[in-house]
Design a protein around this motif. Sequence first.
Motif, mmCIF file in Angstrom:
data_model
loop_
_atom_site.group_PDB
_atom_site.id
_atom_site.type_symbol
_atom_site.label_atom_id
_atom_site.label_comp_id
_atom_site.label_asym_id
_atom_site.label_seq_id
_atom_site.Cartn_x
_atom_site.Cartn_y
_atom_site.Cartn_z
ATOM 1 N N CYS A 1 0.855 -1.180 0.000
ATOM 2 C CA CYS A 1 0.000 0.000 0.000
ATOM 3 C C CYS A 1 0.892 1.230 0.000
ATOM 4 N N CYS A 2 0.430 2.254 -0.661
ATOM 5 C CA CYS A 2 1.219 3.486 -0.727
ATOM 6 C C CYS A 2 0.307 4.661 -0.449
ATOM 7 N N LYS A 3 0.739 5.512 0.483
ATOM 8 C CA LYS A 3 -0.004 6.763 0.683
ATOM 9 C C LYS A 3 0.973 7.934 0.658
ATOM 10 N N ASN A 4 1.933 7.806 -0.248
ATOM 11 C CA ASN A 4 2.938 8.862 -0.347
ATOM 12 C C ASN A 4 2.451 10.074 -1.129
ATOM 13 N N CYS A 5 1.233 10.012 -1.690
ATOM 14 C CA CYS A 5 0.660 11.231 -2.252
ATOM 15 C C CYS A 5 -0.869 11.125 -2.198
ATOM 16 N N HIS A 6 -1.521 12.182 -2.567
ATOM 17 C CA HIS A 6 -2.979 12.217 -2.403
ATOM 18 C C HIS A 6 -3.752 12.028 -3.701
ATOM 19 N N GLN A 7 -3.062 11.490 -4.702
ATOM 20 C CA GLN A 7 -3.805 10.934 -5.826
ATOM 21 C C GLN A 7 -4.391 9.604 -5.359
ATOM 22 N N GLY A 8 -3.623 8.976 -4.441
ATOM 23 C CA GLY A 8 -4.041 7.708 -3.851
ATOM 24 C C GLY A 8 -4.815 7.963 -2.586
ATOM 25 N N PRO A 9 -4.763 7.120 -1.568
ATOM 26 C CA PRO A 9 -3.849 5.985 -1.414
ATOM 27 C C PRO A 9 -4.097 4.862 -2.422
ATOM 28 N N CYS A 10 -3.024 4.134 -2.729
ATOM 29 C CA CYS A 10 -3.116 3.069 -3.726
ATOM 30 C C CYS A 10 -2.732 1.722 -3.122
ATOM 31 N N ARG A 11 -3.341 0.687 -3.670
ATOM 32 C CA ARG A 11 -2.998 -0.674 -3.256
ATOM 33 C C ARG A 11 -2.755 -1.504 -4.502
ATOM 34 N N ARG B 1 -0.568 -1.461 -10.766
ATOM 35 C CA ARG B 1 0.216 -0.246 -10.565
ATOM 36 C C ARG B 1 -0.581 0.791 -9.774
ATOM 37 N N GLY B 2 0.141 1.621 -9.031
ATOM 38 C CA GLY B 2 -0.512 2.740 -8.363
ATOM 39 C C GLY B 2 -0.922 3.774 -9.399
ATOM 40 N N ILE B 3 -1.668 4.779 -8.956
ATOM 41 C CA ILE B 3 -2.195 5.781 -9.896
ATOM 42 C C ILE B 3 -1.065 6.475 -10.669
ATOM 43 N N CYS B 4 0.073 6.705 -10.001
ATOM 44 C CA CYS B 4 1.200 7.360 -10.677
ATOM 45 C C CYS B 4 1.952 6.405 -11.605
ATOM 46 N N GLY B 5 1.644 5.120 -11.531
ATOM 47 C CA GLY B 5 2.297 4.160 -12.413
ATOM 48 C C GLY B 5 3.355 3.313 -11.730
ATOM 49 N N VAL B 6 3.508 3.514 -10.442
ATOM 50 C CA VAL B 6 4.542 2.778 -9.711
ATOM 51 C C VAL B 6 4.078 1.329 -9.485
ATOM 52 N N ASN B 7 5.020 0.387 -9.476
ATOM 53 C CA ASN B 7 4.620 -1.018 -9.300
ATOM 54 C C ASN B 7 4.905 -1.526 -7.881
ATOM 55 N N THR C 1 8.519 -1.286 -6.394
ATOM 56 C CA THR C 1 8.954 0.047 -5.979
ATOM 57 C C THR C 1 8.220 0.493 -4.714
ATOM 58 N N ILE C 2 6.936 0.193 -4.640
ATOM 59 C CA ILE C 2 6.191 0.591 -3.427
ATOM 60 C C ILE C 2 6.811 -0.088 -2.199
ATOM 61 N N ILE C 3 7.078 -1.375 -2.319
ATOM 62 C CA ILE C 3 7.649 -2.102 -1.171
ATOM 63 C C ILE C 3 9.012 -1.525 -0.798
ATOM 64 N N ALA C 4 9.850 -1.308 -1.803
ATOM 65 C CA ALA C 4 11.193 -0.792 -1.517
ATOM 66 C C ALA C 4 11.107 0.612 -0.912
ATOM 67 N N ARG C 5 10.208 1.437 -1.461
ATOM 68 C CA ARG C 5 10.052 2.788 -0.881
ATOM 69 C C ARG C 5 9.601 2.695 0.574
ATOM 70 N N ASN C 6 8.649 1.796 0.838
ATOM 71 C CA ASN C 6 8.173 1.669 2.218
ATOM 72 C C ASN C 6 9.302 1.240 3.158
ATOM 73 N N THR D 1 9.241 10.153 -2.245
ATOM 74 C CA THR D 1 7.953 10.822 -2.512
ATOM 75 C C THR D 1 7.487 10.485 -3.924
ATOM 76 N N MET D 2 6.252 10.838 -4.208
ATOM 77 C CA MET D 2 5.674 10.564 -5.524
ATOM 78 C C MET D 2 6.546 11.193 -6.614
ATOM 79 N N GLY D 3 6.821 10.400 -7.626
ATOM 80 C CA GLY D 3 7.555 10.950 -8.765
ATOM 81 C C GLY D 3 9.058 10.968 -8.593
HETATM 82 FE FE1 SF4 Z 1 -0.583 6.135 -5.428
HETATM 83 FE FE2 SF4 Z 1 1.726 6.743 -6.641
HETATM 84 FE FE3 SF4 Z 1 0.614 8.466 -4.946
HETATM 85 FE FE4 SF4 Z 1 1.671 6.226 -4.031
HETATM 86 S S1 SF4 Z 1 2.773 7.860 -5.008
HETATM 87 S S2 SF4 Z 1 -0.282 7.091 -3.422
HETATM 88 S S3 SF4 Z 1 1.205 4.788 -5.687
HETATM 89 S S4 SF4 Z 1 -0.236 7.759 -6.877
#
Ligand code: SF4
Length: 621
Positions: A37-47, A55-61, A64-69, A192-194
């Motif tokens: 799960c990623c809540k690093n930005c407010h386009q999400g949170p994404c799962r 992929r998350g809304i930004c396109g991350v897989n 990457t989410i796991i490694a970022r966490n 962070t996102m991006g």
């Molecule tokens: Fe979703 Fe990407 Fe934002 Fe994370 S960074 S919450 S995956 S849009």
Amino acid sequence: MGDLELIEKAKKEGIELVFDRYNKQKPLCNFGLNGTCCKNCHQGPCRIIPGKSERGICGVNAETIIARNLVRICASGASSHADHAREMLIALYKIAEKKHNHYSIKDEKKLIFLAKKLGINNRNKEIIAKRLVEEGLEDFRRQEGLYHKKEGDYLNWLKIRANKRLIKKWQRLNILPINSDLETSHALHQTTMGNDADPIHLLLTVLKLGLVDGYSGLVLGSDISDIVFGVPHLVKSTTNFGSLREDSINIIVHGHIPFIGSKIVEWSKKLEKEANGVGAKGINVVGMCCTGSELLMRQGVPFIGHLVQQELAIVTGVADVVVVDIQCIYPSLQDIASCYHTKLITTVDFVRIPGAMHIPFKVEDADISSKLIIREAIKAYTKRGTKIFIPKEKNDVIAGFSVESIKDLFSKINKNNQWQVLVDYLKKGKLKGVVAMVGCTNPKVDNSIHEEITKLLLKNNILVIGTGCWSHVAAQNGLMNMSALKYCGDGLREFLGLLKEKNRVDIPPCWHMGSCVDCGRIGVFFSEISEYLNKDLSSLPFVVSSPAFATEKAFSIASYFLAMGLNVHINPVPPIYGSPKISKFLTQDLEKVIGGRILLGDNAKKAVNEILKIIHSKKLG
Ligand code: SF4
Ligand code: NFS
């Protein structure tokens, strides 16, 4: 061990405990458990849901989410330890200024030892201490390596305390930290996102943050506390809730930094008459969690409980004051304290608990606050209720195994080459290896896993050293006194017997090296042996196990050991399962990069099998 009776008592009295809250949280969220799960930005949170939303809304897989966490977990853990160490540095500076006499420089030998390594020469110990503090603080503000990468633009404490072979390896991997604050804030930015979407690059950052944790947190923190409070030496005390006393005022010191606790111990003796005045036999100071270990190893204070036992201490009905500083303090303590006469006292500005009393604690007026806290306990004692139950069990403990005290023990056998004593036993195969047991207890885990793993290791002739909440569990089960020799294999028993004979002191089979911050001592212990043998740490029969990790700090400690090239058993499974690639990398391929990897094993047998496989593949000689 009395826990069950106390849990029963809490139930009868309508008190909710950590175990109840855990049950209410079930089933735990799978996205969180798997790290997807990623809540690093407010386009999400994404799962990430395989086959549906890969992929998350930004396109991350998922990778990457796991490694970022993981990077964020380590940044948080490392900043906790670094903050602790900085607190120690600032306190040492104030002590060296001599504007007050609440504390002094207790261990000049350690001060000089470190100062020499830093190239500080002076006759005046206060001047030396201040310059040493400046060198330590440099690790929180150095910017040089940013402009032009030059040789040596990395943590001073890493320079003086890490293994030279490893430094070269870290240099090659480009993971030498420039300064602690910079690296942790950089890690937040990086994730962070991006930003960074390369999972392997992110996992290298996890290792880098392990070094931040290790050298500007753990090792630095222990070194400075040794200067102020003295290097620990062997000491005897007791453990379990049975160390609480019904006839005395009980003050439980809980948290991590030894400043408050040590003063309260001192003042509890001076104010004993006041305690007698309200009908108490005396003032009984006991330690909880890592403060427990700190006070035990230097002042012989009983240490009575680990992370998931903290609430039970209040349920006994005899906790007059629980005084806390930082980290691992359940906010539920206040809810429980309010059902009894117990006074919960916070002391650090950034750790407040609604309903608790706040008495600010500063080194420059330590005596005043200590007296205030003790007098609150005396007052509370007079309001004690009748809902009292103290479990009887109480075990003896031998603690105080610092690297220095271990070398002292060895020096009675080989004066000049202390490590040779251990090396000889490893070479002869009488000892198979050394395992460091570290980390927390966790309501998700049957915490007897600590005890079971430890006993299996002892049986297999493995010397067990360790810290943190493990040490509480081990001690409470009698593994830190001589009665535990019965669990040891013949070779280990012979080794311990030799140490006992030459030193004329009891040497238990499990060596308590201190609080969680003292995992730095474990690092120094392993590093020194590897340097003595001129061999890579990853080639030696040393393993680390954290069988019930709970905190972010425990994971950053694990990254520190991984970065050193050690294999680290971690349970419960860290949030990596959402990606087979990441799981494979951390549990297999990492070994090729750094020398060690994560071992999994959710019960003692599985864990010990994994550990033994590693140990047997790394025979000395
Ligand atoms: Fe979703 Fe990407 Fe934002 Fe994370 S960074 S919450 S995956 S849009
Ligand atoms: Ni360390 Fe685990 Fe907390 Fe101490 Fe216990 S929970 S990470 S052992 S008390 S810090």
